[in-house]
Scaffold this motif. Structure first.
Motif, mmCIF file in Angstrom:
data_model
loop_
_atom_site.group_PDB
_atom_site.id
_atom_site.type_symbol
_atom_site.label_atom_id
_atom_site.label_comp_id
_atom_site.label_asym_id
_atom_site.label_seq_id
_atom_site.Cartn_x
_atom_site.Cartn_y
_atom_site.Cartn_z
ATOM 1 N N UNK A 82 32.900 44.087 34.408
ATOM 2 C CA UNK A 82 33.334 43.480 35.658
ATOM 3 C C UNK A 82 34.738 42.933 35.441
ATOM 4 N N UNK A 83 35.639 43.266 36.330
ATOM 5 C CA UNK A 83 36.964 42.646 36.353
ATOM 6 C C UNK A 83 36.944 41.669 37.518
ATOM 7 N N UNK A 84 37.193 40.396 37.231
ATOM 8 C CA UNK A 84 37.224 39.365 38.270
ATOM 9 C C UNK A 84 38.671 38.932 38.495
ATOM 10 N N UNK A 114 29.923 42.471 30.445
ATOM 11 C CA UNK A 114 31.156 41.775 30.076
ATOM 12 C C UNK A 114 32.043 41.532 31.303
ATOM 13 N N UNK A 115 32.601 40.334 31.375
ATOM 14 C CA UNK A 115 33.518 39.977 32.458
ATOM 15 C C UNK A 115 34.919 39.848 31.870
ATOM 16 N N UNK A 116 35.865 40.477 32.527
ATOM 17 C CA UNK A 116 37.269 40.403 32.153
ATOM 18 C C UNK A 116 37.991 39.705 33.291
ATOM 19 N N UNK A 162 33.431 47.610 37.614
ATOM 20 C CA UNK A 162 33.131 46.895 38.850
ATOM 21 C C UNK A 162 34.222 45.837 39.029
ATOM 22 N N UNK A 163 34.699 45.680 40.234
ATOM 23 C CA UNK A 163 35.788 44.739 40.473
ATOM 24 C C UNK A 163 35.360 43.741 41.541
ATOM 25 N N UNK A 169 42.703 37.320 45.773
ATOM 26 C CA UNK A 169 42.468 38.261 44.688
ATOM 27 C C UNK A 169 42.013 39.615 45.213
ATOM 28 N N UNK A 170 41.336 39.617 46.369
ATOM 29 C CA UNK A 170 40.934 40.882 46.985
ATOM 30 C C UNK A 170 42.148 41.692 47.419
ATOM 31 N N UNK A 171 43.216 41.018 47.777
ATOM 32 C CA UNK A 171 44.448 41.721 48.143
ATOM 33 C C UNK A 171 45.066 42.392 46.918
ATOM 34 N N UNK A 172 44.985 41.754 45.767
ATOM 35 C CA UNK A 172 45.440 42.389 44.525
ATOM 36 C C UNK A 172 44.641 43.677 44.313
ATOM 37 N N UNK A 173 43.329 43.605 44.512
ATOM 38 C CA UNK A 173 42.462 44.770 44.331
ATOM 39 C C UNK A 173 42.823 45.871 45.326
#
Length: 186
Positions: A82-84, A114-116, A162-163, A169-173
């Motif tokens: 997961x990338x948060x 794992x979360x990044x 998974x992001x 932060x959703x705009x970055x995605x």
């Protein structure tokens, strides 16, 4: 690479996440290996009368990493990560606290992946146009997150990525998805 290979589809399951206490702040030079971070902090600068710009205009896709990222800078094979991406107005300490909270909440709800954390310069100055500047910085971060996704996929092609994004932060995605699309179309 198709965006669908990089981003998981919604399964239709609804789950509530427990809120846990934020973790202790650790400076990026001493990140706990359980909390790896991809960071672009310091990659942008705000102008008083001009739009935010990259500090190194030749490196629009660069990023820094801190800690051990499973399947990226070690030999660990993982099925999922997961990338948060945190939201607006998070300084470095708040971003790390948010990464730890998300990691703990997912783990407490049975998602032990794992979360990044993806940390970016969302804590703009105290000017009237802070939100506007932050949205422009979010746009500048799209190609950087996209490059990390591509780099990760190249090193660990069988891992599902998974992001999760909070607020801006959703705009970055979304900007990273656009960048991935533009790269695949060009």
């Amino acid at each position: 690479i198709s965006v669908l290979l990089l981003i998981s589809l919604i399964t239709g399951q609804t789950t509530s996440f427990a809120v846990t206490q934020p973790g202790e702040y650790t400076p990026p030079t001493k990140i706990n290996p359980d909390t790896p971070i991809v960071s672009t902090r310091g990659h942008t600068k705000e102008g008083i009368i001009s739009d935010p710009k990259l500090t190194d205009t030749k490196n629009i896709t660069g990023y820094d990493t801190f800690g051990t990222i499973p399947g990226f800078n070690d030999k660990t094979g993982v099925n999922n990560i997961v990338i948060y991406v945190h939201g607006w107005n998070n300084n470095e300490k708040q971003a790390i606290e948010n990464f730890n909270t998300v990691k703990n909440s997912l783990r407490e709800n049975g998602y032990g992946v794992p979360v990044i954390g993806y940390s970016w310069d969302s804590d703009t100055g105290k000017l009237w146009n802070d939100w506007d500047d932050a949205t422009k910085i979010a746009k500048l971060n799209g190609p950087k997150l996209a490059q990390f996704i591509l780099d990760y996929h190249n090193r660990s092609p069988n891992t599902k990525i998974h992001i999760i994004g909070h607020s801006l932060g959703s705009q970055v995605i979304l900007n990273s998805i656009q960048s991935l699309h533009d790269d695949s179309a060009g």
